[in-house]
Design an enzyme around this catalytic site. Structure first.
Site, PDB file in Angstrom:
ATOM      1  N   PHE A  47     -12.848 -43.424  10.962  1.00  0.00           N
ATOM      2  CA  PHE A  47     -12.383 -44.680  10.342  1.00  0.00           C
ATOM      3  C   PHE A  47     -13.246 -45.894  10.685  1.00  0.00           C
ATOM      4  O   PHE A  47     -12.872 -47.017  10.387  1.00  0.00           O
ATOM      5  CB  PHE A  47     -10.922 -45.007  10.734  1.00  0.00           C
ATOM      6  CG  PHE A  47      -9.969 -43.883  10.497  1.00  0.00           C
ATOM      7  CD1 PHE A  47      -9.574 -43.568   9.204  1.00  0.00           C
ATOM      8  CD2 PHE A  47      -9.461 -43.139  11.548  1.00  0.00           C
ATOM      9  CE1 PHE A  47      -8.692 -42.525   8.971  1.00  0.00           C
ATOM     10  CE2 PHE A  47      -8.579 -42.101  11.328  1.00  0.00           C
ATOM     11  CZ  PHE A  47      -8.185 -41.787  10.041  1.00  0.00           C
TER      12      PHE A  47
ATOM     13  N   LYS B 170     -18.516 -45.253   8.980  1.00  0.00           N
ATOM     14  CA  LYS B 170     -19.811 -44.572   8.975  1.00  0.00           C
ATOM     15  C   LYS B 170     -20.209 -44.151   7.565  1.00  0.00           C
ATOM     16  O   LYS B 170     -21.329 -44.389   7.132  1.00  0.00           O
ATOM     17  CB  LYS B 170     -19.774 -43.337   9.894  1.00  0.00           C
ATOM     18  CG  LYS B 170     -19.414 -43.627  11.331  1.00  0.00           C
ATOM     19  CD  LYS B 170     -19.410 -42.377  12.177  1.00  0.00           C
ATOM     20  CE  LYS B 170     -18.431 -41.309  11.723  1.00  0.00           C
ATOM     21  NZ  LYS B 170     -17.008 -41.736  11.790  1.00  0.00           N
TER      22      LYS B 170
ATOM     23  N   GLU C 122     -21.451 -36.608   8.166  1.00  0.00           N
ATOM     24  CA  GLU C 122     -20.778 -35.657   9.056  1.00  0.00           C
ATOM     25  C   GLU C 122     -21.805 -34.807   9.826  1.00  0.00           C
ATOM     26  O   GLU C 122     -21.670 -33.584   9.948  1.00  0.00           O
ATOM     27  CB  GLU C 122     -19.821 -34.751   8.258  1.00  0.00           C
ATOM     28  CG  GLU C 122     -18.768 -35.506   7.446  1.00  0.00           C
ATOM     29  CD  GLU C 122     -17.680 -36.174   8.292  1.00  0.00           C
ATOM     30  OE1 GLU C 122     -17.691 -36.009   9.548  1.00  0.00           O
ATOM     31  OE2 GLU C 122     -16.832 -36.863   7.711  1.00  0.00           O
TER      32      GLU C 122
ATOM     33  N   GLN D  15     -22.237 -34.323  12.806  1.00  0.00           N
ATOM     34  CA  GLN D  15     -21.724 -33.558  13.960  1.00  0.00           C
ATOM     35  C   GLN D  15     -21.334 -32.137  13.586  1.00  0.00           C
ATOM     36  O   GLN D  15     -21.168 -31.290  14.454  1.00  0.00           O
ATOM     37  CB  GLN D  15     -20.537 -34.285  14.614  1.00  0.00           C
ATOM     38  CG  GLN D  15     -19.204 -34.157  13.887  1.00  0.00           C
ATOM     39  CD  GLN D  15     -19.084 -35.058  12.660  1.00  0.00           C
ATOM     40  OE1 GLN D  15     -19.946 -35.879  12.410  1.00  0.00           O
ATOM     41  NE2 GLN D  15     -18.008 -34.900  11.909  1.00  0.00           N
TER      42      GLN D  15
ATOM     43  N   CYS E  80      -8.274 -50.125  16.256  1.00  0.00           N
ATOM     44  CA  CYS E  80      -7.337 -49.250  16.965  1.00  0.00           C
ATOM     45  C   CYS E  80      -6.017 -49.193  16.185  1.00  0.00           C
ATOM     46  O   CYS E  80      -5.422 -50.217  15.872  1.00  0.00           O
ATOM     47  CB  CYS E  80      -7.098 -49.766  18.380  1.00  0.00           C
ATOM     48  SG  CYS E  80      -5.797 -48.852  19.245  1.00  0.00           S
TER      49      CYS E  80
ATOM     50  N   CYS F  66      -8.546 -47.667  20.852  1.00  0.00           N
ATOM     51  CA  CYS F  66      -9.376 -48.412  21.797  1.00  0.00           C
ATOM     52  C   CYS F  66      -9.305 -47.722  23.160  1.00  0.00           C
ATOM     53  O   CYS F  66      -8.548 -46.766  23.341  1.00  0.00           O
ATOM     54  CB  CYS F  66      -8.897 -49.855  21.906  1.00  0.00           C
ATOM     55  SG  CYS F  66      -7.339 -50.019  22.793  1.00  0.00           S
TER      56      CYS F  66
ATOM     57  N   CYS G  31      -5.659 -47.648  24.574  1.00  0.00           N
ATOM     58  CA  CYS G  31      -4.646 -46.852  23.865  1.00  0.00           C
ATOM     59  C   CYS G  31      -4.999 -45.369  23.776  1.00  0.00           C
ATOM     60  O   CYS G  31      -4.136 -44.551  23.469  1.00  0.00           O
ATOM     61  CB  CYS G  31      -4.427 -47.403  22.456  1.00  0.00           C
ATOM     62  SG  CYS G  31      -3.760 -49.089  22.439  1.00  0.00           S
TER      63      CYS G  31
HETATM   64  P1  ADP Z   1     -15.736 -42.990   8.722  1.00  0.00           P
HETATM   65  O1  ADP Z   1     -16.774 -42.324   7.852  1.00  0.00           O
HETATM   66  O2  ADP Z   1     -16.329 -43.644   9.945  1.00  0.00           O
HETATM   67  O3  ADP Z   1     -14.594 -42.086   9.089  1.00  0.00           O
HETATM   68  P2  ADP Z   1     -15.140 -44.458   6.306  1.00  0.00           P
HETATM   69  O4  ADP Z   1     -16.424 -45.117   5.933  1.00  0.00           O
HETATM   70  O5  ADP Z   1     -14.785 -43.209   5.546  1.00  0.00           O
HETATM   71  O6  ADP Z   1     -15.100 -44.203   7.882  1.00  0.00           O
HETATM   72  O7  ADP Z   1     -13.917 -45.454   6.107  1.00  0.00           O
HETATM   73  C1  ADP Z   1     -13.931 -46.778   6.570  1.00  0.00           C
HETATM   74  C2  ADP Z   1     -12.782 -47.493   5.883  1.00  0.00           C
HETATM   75  O8  ADP Z   1     -11.543 -46.916   6.271  1.00  0.00           O
HETATM   76  C3  ADP Z   1     -12.616 -48.958   6.227  1.00  0.00           C
HETATM   77  O9  ADP Z   1     -13.439 -49.800   5.472  1.00  0.00           O
HETATM   78  C4  ADP Z   1     -11.143 -49.200   5.897  1.00  0.00           C
HETATM   79  O10 ADP Z   1     -10.988 -49.447   4.518  1.00  0.00           O
HETATM   80  C5  ADP Z   1     -10.500 -47.836   6.135  1.00  0.00           C
HETATM   81  N1  ADP Z   1      -9.698 -47.741   7.378  1.00  0.00           N
HETATM   82  C6  ADP Z   1      -8.553 -47.042   7.511  1.00  0.00           C
HETATM   83  N2  ADP Z   1      -8.093 -47.069   8.774  1.00  0.00           N
HETATM   84  C7  ADP Z   1      -8.973 -47.814   9.489  1.00  0.00           C
HETATM   85  C8  ADP Z   1      -9.061 -48.221  10.869  1.00  0.00           C
HETATM   86  N3  ADP Z   1      -8.145 -47.870  11.768  1.00  0.00           N
HETATM   87  N4  ADP Z   1     -10.126 -48.965  11.252  1.00  0.00           N
HETATM   88  C9  ADP Z   1     -11.060 -49.332  10.340  1.00  0.00           C
HETATM   89  N5  ADP Z   1     -11.019 -48.995   9.033  1.00  0.00           N
HETATM   90  C10 ADP Z   1     -10.005 -48.244   8.607  1.00  0.00           C
HETATM   91 MG    MG Z   2     -17.056 -40.388   7.256  1.00  0.00          MG
HETATM   92 ZN    ZN Z   3      -5.537 -50.110  21.242  1.00  0.00          ZN
END
Ligand code: ADP
Ligand code: MG
Ligand code: ZN
Length: 196
Positions: free
Chosen positions: A18, A21, A89, A91, A145, A177, A180
């Site tokens: 989230f 990335k 992805e 990893q 978080c 975080c 948590c």
């Molecule tokens: P990742 O690839 O790192 O898992 P994504 O690029 O797919 O992340 O998604 C990022 C988006 O997810 C953010 O822009 C927001 O809209 C949404 N989002 C949902 N939950 C969270 C969170 N806890 N923190 C930040 N963004 C979040």
């Molecule tokens: Mg992703």
């Molecule tokens: Zn926290």
């Protein structure tokens, strides 16, 4: 005498689930596409959560991607003309990805790898940490978080499983975080922030 360095380089985008990335990877490769630079995007075959031939972010941004089964298949799928290579992805790839990415950069390609740098127990999630060592540019992303709104640096699994890989989004994981995060926490429902 100075020798001009090759045009290629490696960029790593890492952080917890989230943290944005995939969004950042999509942003970077989309800019190259706008500039008419030949781009190829790859993802591991096993990550078919949202779509088979696309990288899709939690915020529903997307870009076409070729699913590949491992780093050798990825290498074989790269066209000579391709200048920018995006990999999501990271990893979930084998350790062979490190040398392959390194060699592609040495041959003049711009390689952007997005992936988790730690697993749900905060252990290094290879090959991302080693790729960070080989990268010219490393961007460490933070999520929000899910419990307190602070700097989410870790991926907390909220369902019980002994497997390293459990695919899922908000139903199986939360960003946490350092205060948590609790790997001993029993299974519990998500607070429902984000994109559920
Ligand atoms: P990742 O690839 O790192 O898992 P994504 O690029 O797919 O992340 O998604 C990022 C988006 O997810 C953010 O822009 C927001 O809209 C949404 N989002 C949902 N939950 C969270 C969170 N806890 N923190 C930040 N963004 C979040
Ligand atoms: Mg992703
Ligand atoms: Zn926290």
């Amino acid at each position: 005498m100075y020798r001009r360095s090759a045009d290629g380089w490696v960029e790593v985008i890492c952080g917890p689930m989230f943290s944005g990335k995939s969004e950042e990877l999509i942003r970077r490769v989309t800019r190259s596409k706008i500039a008419r630079i030949p781009v190829q995007v790859f993802k591991p075959q096993l990550d078919t959560r949202y779509a088979d031939e696309e990288v899709v972010s939690h915020s529903a941004l997307k870009v076409e991607a070729e699913p590949v089964d491992g780093s050798l298949e990825l290498l074989r799928a790269i066209s000579d003309a391709t200048e920018v290579i995006g990999i999501d992805e990271g990893q979930f790839f084998d350790d062979g990805l490190v040398d392959i990415v390194d060699n592609l950069a040495a041959k003049g390609k711009q390689v952007i790898v997005a992936g988790l740098d730690t697993d749900f127990l905060r252990r290094p999630f290879e090959p991302i940490p080693t790729l960070c060592d080989r990268a010219e540019y490393v961007t460490k992303m933070l999520a929000v978080c899910h419990r307190c709104g602070g700097a989410g640096m870790y991926t907390q699994r909220i369902v019980h499983s002994d497997d390293l890989v459990v695919l899922g989004a908000t139903d199986a994981y939360e960003a946490r975080c350092r205060m948590c995060y609790d790997p001993t926490e029993p299974e519990q429902p998500s607070l429902g922030l984000g994109d559920e």
